[in-house]
Design an enzyme around this catalytic site. Structure first.
Site, PDB file in Angstrom:
ATOM      1  CB  CYS A  81      33.208   9.953   6.864  1.00  0.00           C
ATOM      2  SG  CYS A  81      32.603  11.182   7.754  1.00  0.00           S
ATOM      3  CG  HIS A 106      34.316  10.474   2.749  1.00  0.00           C
ATOM      4  ND1 HIS A 106      32.880  10.915   3.101  1.00  0.00           N
ATOM      5  CD2 HIS A 106      34.878  11.032   3.946  1.00  0.00           C
ATOM      6  CE1 HIS A 106      32.655  11.690   4.070  1.00  0.00           C
ATOM      7  NE2 HIS A 106      33.964  12.019   4.527  1.00  0.00           N
ATOM      8  CG  ASN A 160      32.295  15.305   5.150  1.00  0.00           C
ATOM      9  OD1 ASN A 160      31.474  14.083   4.959  1.00  0.00           O
ATOM     10  ND2 ASN A 160      33.406  15.089   6.076  1.00  0.00           N
TER      11      ASN A 160
HETATM   12  O1  UT7 Z   1      34.631  13.072   7.064  1.00  0.00           O
HETATM   13  C1  UT7 Z   1      35.587  12.547   7.895  1.00  0.00           C
HETATM   14  C2  UT7 Z   1      36.941  12.801   7.811  1.00  0.00           C
HETATM   15  N1  UT7 Z   1      37.250  14.487   7.542  1.00  0.00           N
HETATM   16  C3  UT7 Z   1      38.286  14.897   7.061  1.00  0.00           C
HETATM   17  O2  UT7 Z   1      38.812  14.286   6.385  1.00  0.00           O
HETATM   18  C4  UT7 Z   1      38.579  16.274   7.405  1.00  0.00           C
HETATM   19  C5  UT7 Z   1      40.017  16.421   7.330  1.00  0.00           C
HETATM   20  N2  UT7 Z   1      40.239  17.889   7.464  1.00  0.00           N
HETATM   21  C6  UT7 Z   1      40.425  18.980   6.817  1.00  0.00           C
HETATM   22  O3  UT7 Z   1      39.539  18.696   5.643  1.00  0.00           O
HETATM   23  C7  UT7 Z   1      41.128  20.139   6.969  1.00  0.00           C
HETATM   24  O4  UT7 Z   1      42.049  20.059   8.123  1.00  0.00           O
HETATM   25  C8  UT7 Z   1      40.188  21.318   7.187  1.00  0.00           C
HETATM   26  C9  UT7 Z   1      39.242  21.774   6.026  1.00  0.00           C
HETATM   27  C10 UT7 Z   1      39.051  20.797   8.482  1.00  0.00           C
HETATM   28  C11 UT7 Z   1      40.956  22.470   7.833  1.00  0.00           C
HETATM   29  O5  UT7 Z   1      41.735  22.910   6.968  1.00  0.00           O
HETATM   30  P1  UT7 Z   1      43.469  23.202   7.302  1.00  0.00           P
HETATM   31  O6  UT7 Z   1      44.199  23.630   5.977  1.00  0.00           O
HETATM   32  O7  UT7 Z   1      43.759  22.132   7.799  1.00  0.00           O
HETATM   33  O8  UT7 Z   1      43.145  24.494   8.240  1.00  0.00           O
HETATM   34  P2  UT7 Z   1      43.683  24.357   9.973  1.00  0.00           P
HETATM   35  O9  UT7 Z   1      42.630  23.476  10.742  1.00  0.00           O
HETATM   36  O10 UT7 Z   1      45.090  24.046   9.974  1.00  0.00           O
HETATM   37  O11 UT7 Z   1      43.221  26.018  10.183  1.00  0.00           O
HETATM   38  C12 UT7 Z   1      43.934  26.802   9.433  1.00  0.00           C
HETATM   39  C13 UT7 Z   1      43.561  28.415  10.035  1.00  0.00           C
HETATM   40  C14 UT7 Z   1      43.382  28.478  11.543  1.00  0.00           C
HETATM   41  O12 UT7 Z   1      43.740  29.759  11.733  1.00  0.00           O
HETATM   42  P3  UT7 Z   1      45.222  30.121  12.809  1.00  0.00           P
HETATM   43  O13 UT7 Z   1      45.468  29.236  13.705  1.00  0.00           O
HETATM   44  O14 UT7 Z   1      46.288  29.505  11.268  1.00  0.00           O
HETATM   45  O15 UT7 Z   1      45.178  31.532  12.871  1.00  0.00           O
HETATM   46  C15 UT7 Z   1      42.000  28.350  11.712  1.00  0.00           C
HETATM   47  O16 UT7 Z   1      41.596  29.012  12.820  1.00  0.00           O
HETATM   48  O17 UT7 Z   1      42.129  28.667   9.482  1.00  0.00           O
HETATM   49  C16 UT7 Z   1      41.395  28.955  10.625  1.00  0.00           C
HETATM   50  N3  UT7 Z   1      39.870  28.600  10.288  1.00  0.00           N
HETATM   51  C17 UT7 Z   1      39.129  29.224   9.550  1.00  0.00           C
HETATM   52  N4  UT7 Z   1      39.157  30.274   9.001  1.00  0.00           N
HETATM   53  C18 UT7 Z   1      38.022  30.905   8.473  1.00  0.00           C
HETATM   54  C19 UT7 Z   1      39.528  27.305  10.715  1.00  0.00           C
HETATM   55  N5  UT7 Z   1      38.118  27.241  10.124  1.00  0.00           N
HETATM   56  C20 UT7 Z   1      38.096  28.547   9.469  1.00  0.00           C
HETATM   57  C21 UT7 Z   1      37.047  28.863   8.712  1.00  0.00           C
HETATM   58  N6  UT7 Z   1      36.861  30.278   8.197  1.00  0.00           N
HETATM   59  N7  UT7 Z   1      35.608  28.195   8.412  1.00  0.00           N
END
Ligand code: UT7
Length: 323
Positions: free
Chosen positions: A114, A250, A280
């Protein structure tokens, strides 16, 4: 003479097909509400048959050349940032070179995921200032959709495909009108491979693998690293955040953009945001956002910009540019 690298044209290209969150919700256990709330993404472009990293890169390059009023033959350096090359080799930059008729100059790919475009811009700027070339195409192009595990809801909703490009021209600093790349800082920390990587490769599995990400951990590192490198380019140029006209970041997550802007005391209205409609696009995201804001008239000649990115490796970096 002291040379400066000036951006004289921008361009971009997106696949024809737009995929909405609702369409993804019909395939994996997710929802439009979750994706919008956690990421700000509403839709993304996904490459179809016949659309590849090279075809998107070539279209973006042609648009940038047209904006600069130049033909492909005027280019003697192509630096193309991608994680998703058409072939393992040769470099996708050479496919673009052939397509635009820039044969005989230098052409190679940069792999910094990225952060790829910021790395590519830094490398091209250094080569132009060193006198190794006079006019460069710097391209970020990706078909991330081909690297995704479409059964993994935690990653497949986050990415999109596209390409962006700039034409960078070496000018005598005295005649640059203060324009050009003013400072670049690039970093990597290989300790974090496991947090964002593919589970395959040419030399290990003999396949390209699929993208794997520990999103929450990457998020934490992204905000800290981006804020730090942002400060570094300003300090290098002896400027403060108040001097900036635009931040072109980004586009990984609207929440990262907000958190970074807050940490740096930047007015959110000065941050170019395209994540809602591009998602992204890895190395393509910064030049796609740049071209969008140039074409809609927000970014004007003479404006001061910071381009910044963070990605797998980890890699991160920033460029301070007088447009
Ligand atoms: O480009 C390179 C750099 N990349 C980035 O900068 C990405 C950085 N990270 C992020 O943008 C965020 O961490 C994400 C968007 C990937 C995830 O958001 P989050 O608020 O950190 O969510 P999380 O990973 O902590 O997941 C929260 C919950 C989980 O469920 P539980 O364990 O709380 O029951 C996941 O299983 O959301 C669930 N989950 C989803 N639910 C519905 C994960 N993906 C999804 C989804 N739809 N697509």
């Amino acid at each position: 003479m002291t040379r400066r690298s000036v951006i004289v044209g921008t361009g971009s290209a997106l696949p024809e097909r737009v995929v909405t969150n609702a369409e993804l919700a019909a395939q994996v256990d997710t929802s439009d509400e979750w994706i919008v709330e956690r990421t700000g993404i509403r839709s993304r472009h996904i490459a179809g048959e016949g659309e590849t990293t090279a075809t998107l890169a070539t279209a973006a390059a042609r648009a940038a050349l047209q904006a600069a009023g130049l033909e492909g033959g005027a280019i003697d350096l192509i630096v193309l940032a991608t994680t998703t090359p058409d072939q393992t080799f040769p470099a996708t930059a050479t496919i673009v070179q052939q397509a635009i008729g820039a044969n005989g100059g230098t052409a190679f790919d940069v792999a910094a995921v990225c952060s790829g475009f910021v790395y590519a811009l830094g490398v091209a700027d250094a080569m132009l200032r060193a006198g190794m070339a006079s006019r460069a195409l710097v391209i970020g192009a990706e078909t991330m959709s081909r690297l995704l595990d479409w059964d993994d809801r935690a990653t497949c909703v986050l990415f999109g495909d596209g390409a962006g490009a700039v034409v960078l021209e070496a000018r005598d600093e005295a005649e640059s009108g203060g324009r050009g790349v003013l400072a670049t800082r690039l970093h990597a920390d290989g300790a974090h491979n496991e947090l964002l990587h593919t589970d395959g490769g040419a030399s290990t599995t003999g396949t390209i693998g699929k993208l794997r990400m520990a999103g929450r951990e990457v998020f934490r590192h992204a905000v800290v690293n981006l804020a730090t490198v942002f400060g570094e380019v300003l300090v290098a140029a002896g400027l403060t955040v108040e001097a900036l006209d635009w931040v072109v970041p980004h586009q990984a997550n609207a929440r990262i953009l907000d958190a970074t802007a807050r940490k740096l005391g930047i007015d959110p209205a000065r941050v170019v945001v395209t994540v809602d409609r591009h998602a992204n696009t890895s190395a393509a995201s910064v030049p796609l956002a740049l071209d969008a804001a140039v074409r809609d008239g927000r970014i004007q000649p003479g404006h001061l910009l910071v381009l910044e990115a963070m990605g797998g490796g980890f890699t991160w970096g920033a460029c301070l540019v007088r447009f």
